[in-house]
Design an enzyme around this catalytic site. Structure first.
Site, PDB file in Angstrom:
ATOM      1  N   GLU A  88      -5.289  -2.489   4.162  1.00 21.50           N
ATOM      2  CA  GLU A  88      -5.016  -3.131   5.439  1.00 21.50           C
ATOM      3  C   GLU A  88      -6.155  -4.032   5.900  1.00 21.50           C
ATOM      4  O   GLU A  88      -5.986  -4.863   6.795  1.00 21.50           O
ATOM      5  CB  GLU A  88      -4.754  -2.068   6.526  1.00 21.50           C
ATOM      6  N   THR A 111       0.857  -1.176   0.000  1.00 21.29           N
ATOM      7  CA  THR A 111       0.000   0.000   0.000  1.00 21.29           C
ATOM      8  C   THR A 111       0.895   1.228   0.000  1.00 21.29           C
ATOM      9  O   THR A 111       1.907   1.261   0.699  1.00 21.29           O
ATOM     10  CB  THR A 111      -0.954  -0.016   1.209  1.00 21.29           C
ATOM     11  N   TRP A 128     -14.772  19.090  16.011  1.00 24.84           N
ATOM     12  CA  TRP A 128     -14.113  18.542  14.825  1.00 24.84           C
ATOM     13  C   TRP A 128     -14.887  19.015  13.590  1.00 24.84           C
ATOM     14  O   TRP A 128     -16.062  18.676  13.431  1.00 24.84           O
ATOM     15  CB  TRP A 128     -14.092  17.008  14.843  1.00 24.84           C
ATOM     16  N   LYS A 174      -9.490  20.552  14.039  1.00 31.33           N
ATOM     17  CA  LYS A 174      -9.909  20.544  15.430  1.00 31.33           C
ATOM     18  C   LYS A 174      -9.894  21.975  15.935  1.00 31.33           C
ATOM     19  O   LYS A 174      -8.834  22.555  16.152  1.00 31.33           O
ATOM     20  CB  LYS A 174      -8.971  19.664  16.261  1.00 31.33           C
TER      21      LYS A 174
END
Lengths: 544, 544
Positions: free
Chosen positions: B332, B186, B447, B442
């Site tokens: 993954e 990856t 957020w 943030k």
């Protein structure tokens, strides 16, 4: 160099295959789908999940710990479904007690499994009372009750009352996938009941393999819009594992309680049931009923197991529009090994040709390695003719009999589970059971199926019942003896039966070695307590 | 007392979950079903199974042993499918090389994986030639060829010629299910490629979980009568694992070679393809084509992944009758974590409401435990609003990066695989990705999703492109900076953009903290080699 195992980072978690994942998937898929217990109770999957939490809290309060064995004696109810999840998810073992056994056998299984707790339906209190003094390890009894009567002295309480007080947020432990989840007993025609047992991993893989083979767009498929009702009891090999499959799918589930024909029929219609499994006698009963003939059963798919599905019965069901087909397995195998779904091109076939396929045991489901072998464990050809013993490997076979090393080793001799059945496999891969290995007749180097021979003799219009057994023979090893019950007033001779079988031998249906020179006319055939032909007794009675 | 593991009789065999079971199931289910490679080759499943045996024999003759790593550099072909089975079934590791990487990166992955053998398509010979002197461990090269030209010097032979001489009866070894089966690399926007790896068990469970969630009778299902064609390459996370799923199902499979739009379209029509997966740009390309608009694509189901599916694109595809929906996962994770199939009641909704669901990342598939968490790993509510980092557990997640303990521990910190994505989960359980964790802003304890804010700013008719990044701020921690590319001749002011966002804040679409006081108009936005916005570079360029 040898194959390399994957390396695991210290912090990485290898997710285990545990039964909780089945419930979780069902709730995610269909949170508002229904679960029904006869006319007594309806709930959603979300409520099922909460009640499973409550049940675990209640059992923990009653002293149940990981490693304990919790027995259930109930008909098919929502409670049983809750036990299918809560007990194994706690790390305890669910013992599904066969309530059709004699009180002495039930006592034996309770003591042999070392049950710690029993959940018992009010109907079975007399059975428990009869043996209570001799129950050895049980510390706690809980009442399962539809009637709202008194809780017997010494009981920890009644199921619904205990759940009502319990917290739905039970902290289920993380479990190793090889943790024992369920146990139950199989009764042969001889000997004591033998305990089989299954791990979380085994039940999860059985469920996912069934999901893979039963869903989709072919004949007899079980999909999200189906409605499920078992007609093989939940104490009998997890009702073939279908309650787990149904939950994974997120379908509507209908539990009928004790199997009362009128209630089954009513639920079939009112709850719009489309998928069931049962033994042939249930279908026999339905086809014989005038009421049933007026119902539309054309959306009903039924897997038949337990014993062979006669072709005539299959055709009778098909004429009513029922999508009927066979499955094969046994207590030791979790149970499902094969299913007789049609291959796509067979869906065009006529009813008779289809019935031939639907009555076979079927093709192995994913992950099942099923072989027919000779006495030296050599694989035999898939020609539809060569008979051999059926041996299997699959991820969900019992890894032995509970506390019974000798029978365990015999079951698994040579690294294959021995089913004790004899069969043939055809070129399409369909297995057909021809006999039990103990009942096959080995004569002149040939194997004659006692079941095949019985089927042929039964075609004589004057024959009511028939059993064929192998008798020792100095020259041939064994020779068949046919025990025949005539229909009232029928005119049947030994010669007529021999001519009938000889005709079939002429056509290649059976070997000439199968023509029986020994035929005895008897008044009745001995049967075991579960109604199977008792060939062991026949052999004893007719020896020499 | 603790949970009890099942006891195993010495002779009992615990069946392992190995890739061979997938091929075996497909062949049993559909022995005569077709596998097609563009206009070059057609075969049946039975032939596939025989060719897998031949390939293993040929590789063994070329020196491949259990534990070796065998790399493949090919487009999507029947050969690749054969490698998906033969190489892992031998106990060797299949390295699916990303042929779109630069020659230096390809070289890095070949050396890092310690490849023993490479199977390479003639098209990539120049790439191999350019780095051949620096390839460290490869002993054998095998040519993959559609053209029938010469075999280069030093090569062991050409694939078809080697198979022609090889025995189809290869004795595949019995493997531990934790044997490494596949590996690939990856590439993030920074750093060297990282190797992930998957065991037989992981790939089998991924396949069965996909089988459970994709089949049946709801929206977007993948069943036995479907026809499959991948449009995400087989070197990219096993083409999302769908070739394994398609084989398990026994469906017709169509491999298109290199992705040439005209060929894809031709195969789509002539082979009657009904199920594919691709990135949004493929759909974008199709919708823009006049030719496509004349085709009937109303039987085509497409899973979209790789990057977010814009709602407008989803609606465009739906208007053409395409059954389009999103999947989510990463290298993954094997890859599939979630799928955005509609729940049954949503199938009645209008196109706009459906598109909202179909563009979400979707709901976790069976066996996936997916959570959104705060910085202290506390699970956050499923209210469709609260954002958190997406962490997962599932049986098929890479257990680390190959020979990279530091990154492996970071990936798995706290026993959960950290996706690096930020998302919200709604009451129905659908995940929506709101940002990469590195790109979220943030500010003032909130957020703010940079992607959300970009989406709002893009609604201004004069804005062509937009990227939002977080800039350090002494008072608020971070504050958003919007980089905006105007459309030619458009009249856009900072104030207009602020007013637009303020309107959305008024309606509750975004927090008031999201209104950017810093807006810069730029000529273009920097992108990475794979066309993604390069926010790392933007942060460097605009810092302070």
């Amino acid at each position: 160099m040898t194959a390399r195992l994957i390396a695991r980072t210290p912090s990485a978690v290898a997710t285990q295959m545990v039964i909780g994942t089945i419930l979780e998937t069902g709730v995610r898929t269909s949170p508002n789908q229904e679960i029904v217990y006869a006319d007594k109770c309806r709930m959603t999957y979300l409520e099922l999940q909460q009640r499973v939490g409550r049940l675990a809290s209640a059992l923990a309060a009653a002293g149940v710990k990981a490693g304990d064995t919790v027995a259930v004696m109930d008909w098919d109810t929502h409670r049983y479904l809750e036990c299918f999840y809560a007990i194994p998810m706690m790390g305890a073992v669910l013992h599904t007690v066969n309530v059709r056994l004699s009180p002495e056998q039930v006592l034996y299984t309770i003591n042999h499994a070392k049950d710690d707790v029993i959940l018992v339906n009010r109907e079975f209190l007399p059975l428990i009372d009869a043996v209570k003094d001799r129950i050895e390890t049980v510390k706690t009894f809980i009442l399962l009750d539809d009637e709202g009567g008194d809780v017997p002295a010494g009981f920890a309480g009644e199921y619904e009352a205990l759940l009502a007080q319990a917290d739905s947020n039970y902290a289920f432990p993380e479990l190793d996938e090889n943790t024992c989840a369920t146990t139950f007993y199989t009764t042969g025609t001889t000997g004591l009941p033998k305990g089989v047992y299954f791990s979380h991993r085994q039940l999860v893989l059985h469920t996912f393999a069934l999901r893979a083979v039963t869903s989709g767009d072919g004949q007899g498929r079980f999909n999200q819009s189906d409605v499920y009702m078992p007609i093989t009891p939940m104490f009998h090999v997890h009702a073939w594992g279908v309650p787990y499959l149904a939950t994974l799918l997120g379908v509507k589930q209908v539990y009928p309680g004790r199997y009362v024909p009128e209630i089954l029929l009513k639920l079939l219609v009112t709850e719009k049931v489309t998928f069931s499994h049962c033994v042939p006698t249930i279908i026999q009963m339905l086809l014989g009923s005038e009421v049933v003939r007026q119902l539309d059963l054309s959306k009903w798919k039924v897997i038949i197991g337990g014993s062979a599905l006669p072709k005539s019965l299959a055709k009778g069901a098909m004429e009513m529009g029922i999508d009927i087909f066979t499955g094969y397995g046994m207590s030791e195998t979790g149970p499902v090994l094969t299913l007789a779904n049609l291959m796509p091109h067979m869906e065009e076939w006529d009813m008779d040709a289809q019935a031939d396929v639907r009555c076979r045991a079927g093709r192995p489901i994913p992950m099942v390695d099923l072989r027919i072998v000779d006495g030296n464990m050599n694989s035999l050809p898939h020609d539809g003719k060569t008979q051999g013993e059926i041996v299997v490997r699959a991820p969900w076979l019992t890894q032995g009999y509970l506390d019974d090393p000798a029978n365990s080793e015999e079951l698994w001799q040579g690294g294959w589970l021995h089913t004790g059945d004899i069969g043939v496999i055809d070129a399409d891969g369909y297995l057909k059971i021809t006999d039990r290995i103990k009942d096959v007749i080995k004569t002149g180097g040939e194997w004659i199926s006692s079941l095949d021979l019985e089927g042929l003799i039964l075609q004589h219009p004057g024959v009511a019942e028939c059993a064929v057994i192998g008798m020792p023979d100095a020259k041939w090893g064994e020779r068949p003896l046919a025990l025949v019950v005539k229909k009232p007033d029928a005119d049947v001779t030994s010669e007529a039966i021999q001519n009938l079988v000889a005709d079939f031998a002429e056509k290649g249906v059976i070997s000439r070695y199968g023509i029986p020179e020994n035929i005895k006319f008897v008044d009745s055939l001995p049967r075991t307590s579960v109604g199977k032909l008792d060939k062991k007794l026949m052999r004893t009675e007719h020896l020499g």
